[in-house]
Design an enzyme around this catalytic site. Sequence first.
Site, PDB file in Angstrom:
ATOM      1  N   LYS A  61       0.919  -1.461   0.061  1.00  0.00           N
ATOM      2  CA  LYS A  61      -0.062  -0.033  -0.161  1.00  0.00           C
ATOM      3  C   LYS A  61       0.828   1.364   0.035  1.00  0.00           C
ATOM      4  O   LYS A  61       0.438   2.434  -0.536  1.00  0.00           O
ATOM      5  CB  LYS A  61      -1.014   0.259   1.168  1.00  0.00           C
ATOM      6  CG  LYS A  61      -1.867  -0.989   0.974  1.00  0.00           C
ATOM      7  CD  LYS A  61      -3.252  -0.634   1.804  1.00  0.00           C
ATOM      8  CE  LYS A  61      -4.410  -1.647   1.664  1.00  0.00           C
ATOM      9  NZ  LYS A  61      -5.488  -1.816   2.371  1.00  0.00           N
ATOM     10  N   LYS A  82      -5.406 -11.658  -5.807  1.00  0.00           N
ATOM     11  CA  LYS A  82      -6.793 -11.844  -4.991  1.00  0.00           C
ATOM     12  C   LYS A  82      -7.920 -10.973  -5.273  1.00  0.00           C
ATOM     13  O   LYS A  82      -7.525 -10.037  -5.968  1.00  0.00           O
ATOM     14  CB  LYS A  82      -6.452 -12.077  -3.457  1.00  0.00           C
ATOM     15  CG  LYS A  82      -6.138 -10.525  -2.990  1.00  0.00           C
ATOM     16  CD  LYS A  82      -6.081 -10.323  -1.572  1.00  0.00           C
ATOM     17  CE  LYS A  82      -5.614  -8.675  -1.177  1.00  0.00           C
ATOM     18  NZ  LYS A  82      -5.673  -8.352   0.234  1.00  0.00           N
ATOM     19  N   LYS A 110     -11.016  -5.474  -2.654  1.00  0.00           N
ATOM     20  CA  LYS A 110     -11.740  -3.986  -2.799  1.00  0.00           C
ATOM     21  C   LYS A 110     -11.064  -3.016  -3.556  1.00  0.00           C
ATOM     22  O   LYS A 110     -11.753  -1.992  -4.095  1.00  0.00           O
ATOM     23  CB  LYS A 110     -12.149  -3.638  -1.360  1.00  0.00           C
ATOM     24  CG  LYS A 110     -13.422  -4.444  -0.729  1.00  0.00           C
ATOM     25  CD  LYS A 110     -13.608  -3.720   0.945  1.00  0.00           C
ATOM     26  CE  LYS A 110     -13.961  -5.028   1.778  1.00  0.00           C
ATOM     27  NZ  LYS A 110     -13.970  -4.385   3.152  1.00  0.00           N
TER      28      LYS A 110
HETATM   29  P1  TYM Z   1     -10.929  -6.733   5.116  1.00  0.00           P
HETATM   30  O1  TYM Z   1     -11.929  -5.643   5.576  1.00  0.00           O
HETATM   31  O2  TYM Z   1      -9.898  -6.187   4.091  1.00  0.00           O
HETATM   32  O3  TYM Z   1     -11.435  -7.833   4.840  1.00  0.00           O
HETATM   33  C1  TYM Z   1     -12.453  -8.701   5.843  1.00  0.00           C
HETATM   34  C2  TYM Z   1     -12.201  -9.889   5.479  1.00  0.00           C
HETATM   35  O4  TYM Z   1     -12.212 -10.593   4.337  1.00  0.00           O
HETATM   36  C3  TYM Z   1     -11.128 -11.291   3.958  1.00  0.00           C
HETATM   37  N1  TYM Z   1     -10.775 -11.207   2.572  1.00  0.00           N
HETATM   38  C4  TYM Z   1     -10.837 -12.428   1.465  1.00  0.00           C
HETATM   39  N2  TYM Z   1     -10.997 -13.801   1.623  1.00  0.00           N
HETATM   40  C5  TYM Z   1     -11.001 -14.489   0.707  1.00  0.00           C
HETATM   41  N3  TYM Z   1     -10.490 -14.394  -0.435  1.00  0.00           N
HETATM   42  C6  TYM Z   1     -10.364 -12.818  -0.645  1.00  0.00           C
HETATM   43  N4  TYM Z   1     -10.017 -12.460  -2.027  1.00  0.00           N
HETATM   44  C7  TYM Z   1     -10.624 -11.833   0.279  1.00  0.00           C
HETATM   45  N5  TYM Z   1     -10.339 -10.407   0.378  1.00  0.00           N
HETATM   46  C8  TYM Z   1     -10.734 -10.258   1.648  1.00  0.00           C
HETATM   47  C9  TYM Z   1     -10.053 -11.123   4.788  1.00  0.00           C
HETATM   48  O5  TYM Z   1      -8.957 -11.866   4.794  1.00  0.00           O
HETATM   49  C10 TYM Z   1     -10.872 -10.431   6.165  1.00  0.00           C
HETATM   50  O6  TYM Z   1     -10.737 -11.484   6.737  1.00  0.00           O
HETATM   51  N6  TYM Z   1      -7.208  -5.739   8.488  1.00  0.00           N
HETATM   52  C11 TYM Z   1      -8.406  -6.576   8.293  1.00  0.00           C
HETATM   53  C12 TYM Z   1      -9.654  -6.087   9.213  1.00  0.00           C
HETATM   54  C13 TYM Z   1      -9.442  -6.242  10.661  1.00  0.00           C
HETATM   55  C14 TYM Z   1      -9.090  -7.252  11.590  1.00  0.00           C
HETATM   56  C15 TYM Z   1      -8.814  -7.136  12.838  1.00  0.00           C
HETATM   57  C16 TYM Z   1      -9.295  -8.915  11.155  1.00  0.00           C
HETATM   58  C17 TYM Z   1      -9.177  -5.240  11.604  1.00  0.00           C
HETATM   59  N7  TYM Z   1      -8.856  -5.810  12.835  1.00  0.00           N
HETATM   60  C18 TYM Z   1      -8.564  -7.964  13.941  1.00  0.00           C
HETATM   61  C19 TYM Z   1      -9.399  -9.558  12.201  1.00  0.00           C
HETATM   62  C20 TYM Z   1      -8.688  -9.341  13.469  1.00  0.00           C
HETATM   63  C21 TYM Z   1      -8.704  -6.118   7.072  1.00  0.00           C
HETATM   64  O7  TYM Z   1      -8.627  -5.075   6.287  1.00  0.00           O
HETATM   65  O8  TYM Z   1     -10.112  -6.752   6.416  1.00  0.00           O
END
Ligand code: TYM
Length: 331
Positions: free
Chosen positions: A112, A194, A197
């Site tokens: 990023k 992958k 978003k």
């Molecule tokens: P975020 O908001 O980007 O994504 C939410 C969840 O979706 C999963 N994900 C995917 N799984 C499978 N294939 C894909 N292509 C794919 N894209 C996204 C992500 O792995 C995630 O589980 N940093 C985290 C949010 C967060 C968090 C936390 C998670 C903040 N604090 C504490 C767990 C524990 C994030 O940006 O997820």
Amino acid sequence: PKRIFSGIQPTGAIHLGNYLGAISQWVKMQNNNEDIILSVVDLHSMTLPHDPKQLSRNILQMTATLLGCGIDPQKVVLFQQSTVLEHTQLCWCLSCICTMPRLAHLPQYKEKSKDLKDIPLGLFVYPVLQAADILAYKATHVPVGEDQVQQIQLAQDLARMFNSRFGETFPIPHTVITGAEFARLRSLRDPLKKMSKSDPDPKSRICMTDSPDEIVRNIKKAVTDFTSEVTYDQEKRPGVSNLISIHSFVTNKTVDEICSEAVNITTGQYKLMVADAVVSYLKPIQDKIEQYSSDPGYLKDILQDGRDKARNICANNLAEVEYKLGLRVKV
Ligand code: TYM
């Protein structure tokens, strides 16, 4: 005791990757009556320049989306991260034991920040806040997609460091990943990446709120390869295999069943089958998301209730942290 924590950024519509990799897992765990805490992590959504109006709309939209996907606020604690101040408080405490090189090596940060002239400190500290999210509740299990693994490893490391310096405090949280390809659903435009978003091309993903026409169009245009049979091979045929994974999820059929049913059709025809199945799977979820979205008052009530419950859990943990760090002065 087992305690599950996970979070999702309120960045507009979620895609099938978020749903298959994370949210559907959460719903399953909830239905097994596990102790589960879910956060709409708004503070994580302002590490890059953002639009405040959009962010507050997105917080409610994400809440509606989670409820529409089957999250039941009676069974899980669902809340907005910024309303529980303990997260930022613990983030500071952990920042003081985390080192800069440890953060600089994390892949999401590298990715990023690589095109930025001025890198916000928040982007750098992002994973420490994520560790604080998890540790504030002494969570033992964190269900996420594969892209989060390294960030959870940081949370594990920080828990160990804290424990060894200040005494046993945090359990080491386990990462929980769904099986098969769901943990890393691929982009429809480039199956080596992958589904994300932040991909500028909306045709690279299927969003939960896409119309049937958009879904059909995007799946029809999905990049596959030059072989016309429908066979599953993640390594050699990542594009078709990604579609088979999605198809298998939405129909509850195994990959073998799907491939044997599709022996006589081409990948072109197969795409239409997948698109149809996705459209009918999503329809009832989309209806529910829309229903919830039309009632912002209810959504706010849910988040407020969640905040109270979340605070109740983490306030004691932070008191313990303060005590161990020497912040509680005794007279
Ligand atoms: P975020 O908001 O980007 O994504 C939410 C969840 O979706 C999963 N994900 C995917 N799984 C499978 N294939 C894909 N292509 C794919 N894209 C996204 C992500 O792995 C995630 O589980 N940093 C985290 C949010 C967060 C968090 C936390 C998670 C903040 N604090 C504490 C767990 C524990 C994030 O940006 O997820």
